[in-house]
Write an enzyme that holds these catalytic residues in place. Structure first.
Site: not given
Ligand SMILES: Cc1cc2nc3c(=O)[nH]c(=O)nc-3n(C[C@H](O)[C@H](O)[C@H](O)COP(=O)(O)OP(=O)(O)OC[C@H]3O[C@@H](n4cnc5c(N)ncnc54)[C@H](O)[C@@H]3O)c2cc1C
Length: 387
Positions: A340, A366
């Site tokens: 918009i 989270e």
């Molecule tokens: C800006 C930011 C701040 C953060 N801050 C913190 C922090 O302070 N402390 C901390 O400990 N962590 C932190 N994190 C980490 C965050 O919790 C993880 O990035 C998140 O849990 C996803 O893990 P990953 O990035 O390894 O993605 P992956 O585990 O590789 O997952 C990738 C994608 O796969 C899909 N997926 C995963 N599992 C499944 C399932 N079982 N079924 C279907 N689809 C699925 C989802 O779409 C997911 O997004 C932060 C992340 C970001 C981006």
């Protein structure tokens, strides 16, 4: 132009309404013009200000009589701060999440040592759970902590750690091996200047916040820095997230309310085809959709917060619904706001452009949206099996 009628909903008490009004005035004064060029400095300054003016007192309750964690207060604060500044919300939220395990499960000595400092903003906190190979699959962490007389020695790597690089206090989850998988994890307090802890990489994202990958190499912490009992780390992490997950939804709600407010301002002031944009029926349709989504988000967020505050031990399903719906709906609301606004919607630095970048990570951290769906489905299925 912000709709504040929701404060009259029965989820709230008078103290919540008073706090929301006070914070609104404070946030308008302190959070509207945050300088993002140096996010570390901006974040430190925000933590200090939030602490000095008493707002961090609510981030992690201590041991004072009548004090307990109040999720409605946390959610109202996050919603309000997020509406004014994503970084202010981040600064507040991380003091709560980082100190959460100590506040919820720490000994009296741990609480006395750390909470006055996180609550006054003199210590910056972080929550270090995720690893390169264990984000969603969090029970799979491989950082280890082995007992050595009156100490534990941590080795491994953590990534995506918010406040990584500027925190003075890290709560670190590591494998201690009391049992397999989730049963063999413990939580530790690690000081920011602890030998053996180093910042391997600073991570830049689309909405900059202090963020880092950390390495632990022969990182020795006192056995008194273990939070709870050995092997309780996974439960501690999940219980902490159970409280804070709802508040991620609240931050998304704050972003969405701001997007709606910016859209209303724009639709009324921009003339197109000889009339204000707000008179085009298709724009009105978008505005109606946005308003409904904002109210639905608020209902789910404050339902989860109220349920926890009024005695439920766990609110896993309610918190997952609040987080999932609010973050996904906020993304839609903000996308419509950008649309918009036309070209101005993607102009670097415009309020809705900033919101468009700020909202994205909330659907991932989270517990990504897909994980929340699994949590909700399992809970619904198990309730149905019990009937
Ligand atoms: C800006 C930011 C701040 C953060 N801050 C913190 C922090 O302070 N402390 C901390 O400990 N962590 C932190 N994190 C980490 C965050 O919790 C993880 O990035 C998140 O849990 C996803 O893990 P990953 O990035 O390894 O993605 P992956 O585990 O590789 O997952 C990738 C994608 O796969 C899909 N997926 C995963 N599992 C499944 C399932 N079982 N079924 C279907 N689809 C699925 C989802 O779409 C997911 O997004 C932060 C992340 C970001 C981006």
């Amino acid at each position: 132009m912000i709709d504040r009628n929701f404060l009259d909903w029965p989820f709230f008490e008078e103290r919540h309404r008073t706090l929301a009004k006070r914070l609104e005035i404070w946030a308008a004064q302190h959070c509207e013009h945050v300088d993002h060029r140096d996010v570390d400095a901006a974040c430190r300054a925000l933590v200090q200000k939030l602490g000095y003016d008493g707002w961090l007192r609510y981030s992690a309750p201590g041991d004072e009589p009548l004090e307990g964690i109040d999720v409605r207060t946390l959610a109202l604060i996050r919603e309000t701060l997020a509406r004014h500044s994503g970084l202010a919300d981040f600064a507040f939220a991380m003091q709560g999440l980082g100190a959460g395990p100590i506040s919820l499960f720490g000994t009296a000595a741990q609480k006395a040592q750390w909470l006055p400092k996180t609550r006054s903003g003199t210590t910056i906190a972080a929550f270090a759970l995720s690893e390169p190979a264990a984000g969603s699959d969090v029970a799979n962490i491989s950082t280890t902590a082995r007992r050595d007389r009156d100490a534990y020695i941590l080795d491994g790597e953590k990534t995506w750690i918010s406040n990584g690089g500027i925190a003075n206090l890290y709560v670190v989850f590591a494998r201690t091996g009391e049992g397999p998988g989730a049963k063999g994890i413990s939580a530790f307090i690690v000081r920011g200047d602890n030998p053996g802890l180093s910042v391997a990489e600073r991570i830049e994202t689309i909405a900059p916040h202090p963020l880092a990958r950390l390495t632990f190499k022969d990182c020795r912490v006192d056995a008194n820095d273990l939070i709870g009992a050995g092997g309780e780390g996974f439960r501690i992490a999940m219980a902490t997230l159970d409280v804070f997950r709802t508040t991620v939804g609240a931050a998304a709600l704050g972003f969405a309310r701001r997007a709606l407010a910016e859209t209303l301002k724009r639709a009324r002031s921009r003339a197109l085809f000889g009339a204000p944009l707000s008179e085009l029926q298709m724009v009105q349709g978008h505005i109606a959709d946005m308003a409904i989504e904002v109210d639905a988000m608020a209902l789910l967020v404050y339902r989860a917060a109220w349920t926890k505050d009024t005695g439920a031990e766990r609110v896993t399903r309610e918190a997952a619904m609040a987080k999932l719906y609010a973050t996904e709906a906020a993304q839609r609301v903000i996308d419509t706001a950008v649309q918009i606004h036309g070209g101005d919607g993607v102009r670097a630095g415009h309020a809705v452009e900033t919101l468009y970048r700020e909202i994205r990570a909330l659907r991932i951290y989270e517990g990504a949206s897909d994980i929340q769906k699994i949590v909700i489905a399992r809970s619904v299925l198990s309730s149905a099996a019990g009937r």
